[in-house]
Design an enzyme around this catalytic site. Sequence first.
Site, short mmCIF file in Angstrom:
data_model
loop_
_atom_site.label_atom_id
_atom_site.label_comp_id
_atom_site.label_asym_id
_atom_site.label_seq_id
_atom_site.Cartn_x
_atom_site.Cartn_y
_atom_site.Cartn_z
N CYS A 155 -78.79 30.76 19.93
CA CYS A 155 -78.80 29.18 20.13
C CYS A 155 -79.45 28.87 18.51
CB CYS A 155 -79.96 28.77 21.02
SG CYS A 155 -79.17 28.93 22.51
N HIS A 206 -71.96 36.96 25.27
CA HIS A 206 -71.60 37.07 23.92
C HIS A 206 -70.44 38.15 24.19
CE1 HIS A 206 -75.04 39.76 23.94
NE2 HIS A 206 -74.25 40.45 23.12
N CYS A 238 -84.07 31.89 21.73
CA CYS A 238 -82.94 32.43 21.59
C CYS A 238 -82.15 32.55 20.19
CB CYS A 238 -81.79 31.97 22.46
SG CYS A 238 -80.15 32.56 22.62
N THR A 287 -78.83 43.30 24.18
CA THR A 287 -80.02 43.06 23.64
C THR A 287 -80.47 41.52 23.56
OG1 THR A 287 -78.84 43.55 21.50
CG2 THR A 287 -80.12 45.45 22.35
#
Length: 111
Positions: A6, A98, A3, A93
């Site tokens: 991350c 977020h 990710c 995407t």
Amino acid sequence: MSCIFCQIVNKKIFADIVYEDDNVLAFKDIEPQAPVHLLVIPKQHIESLDDMINIKNSIISDIFNVIYKLAKDYNLGSGFRVITNYGKDAGQTVNHLHFHLLGKKLFDNKF
Ligand code: AMP
Ligand code: ZN
């Protein structure tokens, strides 16, 4: 760890970080769609709104407190947008929850 957000949280890849606390990170979007375009994310890997609802913690209010603080810091008092894209039809995407904070632009469309 695959990710990308991350990896930003863990400082494995660079991002222009504008806010950080124990739970929330905010950084500049790499492809800004407005003069101010920030991404506000939980540090915890929450895939999407589904997981956020299931986790039932206070992360959503933490995130919106940060959004409100950043809107003040960036002088967005005349208006701003907060957007979260869910799923492929909305063009999501990155599968790490977020919120886009967009400002310093006159938005001529409502949606
Ligand atoms: P979404 O299309 O809603 O999933 O939004 C993902 C956003 O992440 C896009 O606006 C991208 O420009 C942004 N983005 C992707 N990779 C990075 C990165 N490494 N640093 C900053 N923003 C990124
Ligand atoms: Zn993640």
